[in-house]
Design a protein around this motif. Sequence first.
Motif, short mmCIF file in Angstrom:
data_model
loop_
_atom_site.label_atom_id
_atom_site.label_comp_id
_atom_site.label_asym_id
_atom_site.label_seq_id
_atom_site.Cartn_x
_atom_site.Cartn_y
_atom_site.Cartn_z
N HIS A 52 41.99 65.42 12.53
CA HIS A 52 41.19 64.58 13.32
C HIS A 52 40.99 65.58 14.54
CE1 HIS A 52 41.45 61.15 10.69
NE2 HIS A 52 42.91 61.27 11.14
N GLU A 53 39.71 65.16 15.21
CA GLU A 53 39.54 65.92 16.58
C GLU A 53 40.71 65.72 17.53
OE1 GLU A 53 36.37 64.27 19.34
OE2 GLU A 53 35.21 65.57 18.56
N LYS A 54 41.10 66.93 18.28
CA LYS A 54 41.98 66.78 18.93
C LYS A 54 41.48 66.49 20.54
CE LYS A 54 43.97 68.84 15.65
NZ LYS A 54 42.95 69.23 14.71
N HIS A 55 42.08 66.07 21.40
CA HIS A 55 41.88 65.59 22.79
C HIS A 55 42.22 66.96 23.77
CE1 HIS A 55 41.72 63.77 26.84
NE2 HIS A 55 41.24 62.73 26.22
N TYR A 195 41.72 57.43 20.62
CA TYR A 195 40.67 57.16 19.34
C TYR A 195 40.70 55.69 19.15
CZ TYR A 195 44.99 56.69 16.61
OH TYR A 195 46.37 56.16 16.02
#
Length: 238
Positions: A52-55, A195
Amino acid sequence: MAQHNVIVIGDLHLPYTRPGYLQFCKDTKRKYKCDTVVFMGDIADLHAVSYHEKHPDADGPTQEMRRTKATVSEWYRAFPTATVTYGNHDRLIIRKAATSSISELALKTFSEMWGTPGWNWVRSVTIDGVLYIHGDGCGGGIHPAYNTMRKMAQSVVLGHHHTCAGVKFLCNPERRLFGMDVGCGVDWRTVQFLYQDRNPCKPIMSVGTVIGGVPQIHVMPCGKGESYHDSMFKGAKN
């Protein structure tokens, strides 16, 4: 035949675990004289290597791995003998390796990776007729463990579903079955869990016990003024 007294510890997602959850688990084990420890998996979060997209403010892979191993060691000292029903987050490194066509044979085992030789990492385990399994792939809804129990015709304990905690029974003339969702120990306030920030339902801090075949959920009293509030633990954010 004597039955086990089992403490069931929810998803940890180390190192992003709620302050006080370790102490709460230790106290619950002692209070109910549990002789068997089962972790429901997702010991590690592995946010930095997820799909998933990383912070942008989150730890990188090396820093996160080091922090995770340090916090795993704290849990291992507290619970040196346990069974872990590994979860989808635990398997992230294996999945990443497969994406790169690297065989699992080239990787460390979970115990080698985290330094937990006394933990038995398994897909699932059955104790006194009760199935313990992480819960990914078992479906959702408001009663995931109960729904899985009905499919399996067997008492079931699940982790994975952070916002679900409780016990629901089904009885027939011959048997009493149950499904228990154990909640988790996740600190949802960290950037790794932003998220789900818009979800009004937050993770439930709790553990389960199965004492002599009888399941029970124990909610962690971590609200303001309660005995496991963040302010009671060194280094915690208030």
